[in-house]
Motif scaffolding. Structure first.
Motif, short mmCIF file in Angstrom:
data_model
loop_
_atom_site.label_atom_id
_atom_site.label_comp_id
_atom_site.label_asym_id
_atom_site.label_seq_id
_atom_site.Cartn_x
_atom_site.Cartn_y
_atom_site.Cartn_z
N VAL A 50 -35.22 2.86 30.29
CA VAL A 50 -35.10 2.21 28.98
C VAL A 50 -33.77 1.47 28.88
O VAL A 50 -33.70 0.34 28.38
CB VAL A 50 -35.23 3.25 27.84
N THR A 51 -32.69 2.09 29.38
CA THR A 51 -31.40 1.42 29.38
C THR A 51 -31.44 0.15 30.24
O THR A 51 -30.93 -0.90 29.84
CB THR A 51 -30.31 2.36 29.91
N SER A 52 -32.07 0.24 31.40
CA SER A 52 -32.18 -0.93 32.26
C SER A 52 -33.02 -2.02 31.62
O SER A 52 -32.73 -3.21 31.76
CB SER A 52 -32.78 -0.53 33.61
N SER A 53 -34.07 -1.64 30.91
CA SER A 53 -34.92 -2.62 30.25
C SER A 53 -34.17 -3.34 29.14
O SER A 53 -34.30 -4.55 28.97
CB SER A 53 -36.17 -1.94 29.70
N GLN A 54 -33.38 -2.60 28.39
CA GLN A 54 -32.64 -3.21 27.29
C GLN A 54 -31.55 -4.16 27.78
O GLN A 54 -31.20 -5.11 27.09
CB GLN A 54 -32.03 -2.13 26.40
N SER A 55 -31.02 -3.89 28.96
CA SER A 55 -29.96 -4.74 29.50
C SER A 55 -30.48 -5.71 30.56
O SER A 55 -29.70 -6.26 31.33
CB SER A 55 -28.85 -3.87 30.11
N ALA A 56 -31.81 -5.91 30.62
CA ALA A 56 -32.39 -6.81 31.61
C ALA A 56 -31.93 -8.24 31.36
O ALA A 56 -31.84 -8.70 30.22
CB ALA A 56 -33.91 -6.73 31.56
N THR A 57 -31.60 -8.95 32.44
CA THR A 57 -31.12 -10.33 32.33
C THR A 57 -32.23 -11.36 32.51
O THR A 57 -31.98 -12.54 32.36
CB THR A 57 -30.03 -10.59 33.39
N ALA B 275 -37.21 -7.13 33.26
CA ALA B 275 -37.91 -6.46 32.15
C ALA B 275 -39.30 -5.99 32.58
O ALA B 275 -39.73 -4.88 32.25
CB ALA B 275 -38.00 -7.39 30.95
#
Length: 239
Positions: free
Chosen positions: A173-180, A185
């Protein structure tokens, strides 16, 4: 003399006002300074041309900037997610499969189940000696106890996997929210779906183990009831 000068000045101003009110356009004349001819209209035209050229250059610069921004965004969309939980998920699935593979006495195998049921449950001979009935009854009891123990082990493994799944969910979830980019995503979403599939697999394993234990216990009770009737028949016949 002064009166005549004032009159001429006033007359010139009156003529100028009359020409302006009539819509006359006064065009500046070319001037010659130091042998160089200066044309005000040509000078103004050159300034206008330079301004238009500068505007076109600015528009081209903006287009190049937009193209560069588009390329940067496309490059971000192609970047892969730097986080992967695939190895952890595969490890959890393997641990659950190992627990199912450790099933005691009657494994999760169609052939093994059919063979065992024919020998100890459904096809058990009630015409054999008393000792054979006792052996079969004890075997069925061991089957039931082992199946309940297996179910508890699988359930314990599922609980352990829940802790690891919680950590994976937080990471994804953290990685998804900070996806560039779109690719990052999408990959984060795919890994979350894989995690959900793993949890559903654990749930199915726990249900299967619990169902196996309950079915074996029900079969044991049915076989015990049949043996009980046979023993009562032998008891009455002996009397």
């Amino acid at each position: 003399m002064k009166t005549s000068f004032y009159r001429r000045t006033a007359l010139a101003g009156l003529i100028a006002i009359t020409m302006l009110s009539a819509g006359a356009v006064i065009t500046p004349a070319s001037a010659q300074i130091g042998g160089i001819v200066h044309d005000p209209r040509n000078y103004a035209q050159n300034i206008l041309t330079a301004a238009r050229t500068l505007e076109q250059i600015n528009n081209q610069i903006k287009q190049l900037q937009n193209q560069a921004t588009s390329l940067v965004n496309e490059a971000r969309n192609l970047q892969s997610l730097p986080v992967s939980t695939l190895q952890e998920l595969q490890g959890q699935v393997d641990r659950t499969r190992e627990l199912l593979g450790e099933a005691q006495r009657i494994a999760f195998d169609v052939g093994d189940i059919q063979k065992t049921f024919e020998a100890r449950y459904k096809g058990a001979s009630l015409s054999g000696p008393q000792a054979a009935l006792v052996v079969n009854a004890e075997a069925r009891w061991n089957d039931s106890v082992g199946a309940f123990q297996d179910a508890m082990k699988v359930q314990a493994g599922v609980v352990v996997n829940m802790g690891a799944a919680r950590q994976s969910i937080g990471t994804l979830v953290t990685s998804s929210q900070s996806a560039t980019g779109a690719l990052q995503a999408a990959q984060a979403g795919n890994q979350l779906l894989a995690l959900q599939s793993q949890q559903l697999g654990d749930l199915a394993a726990a249900i299967a183990a619990q169902g196996r234990a309950e079915m074996l216990d029900a079969a044991r009770a049915a076989a015990a009831e049949a043996e009980g009737r046979e023993r009562f028949r032998r008891f009455r016949k002996g009397n």
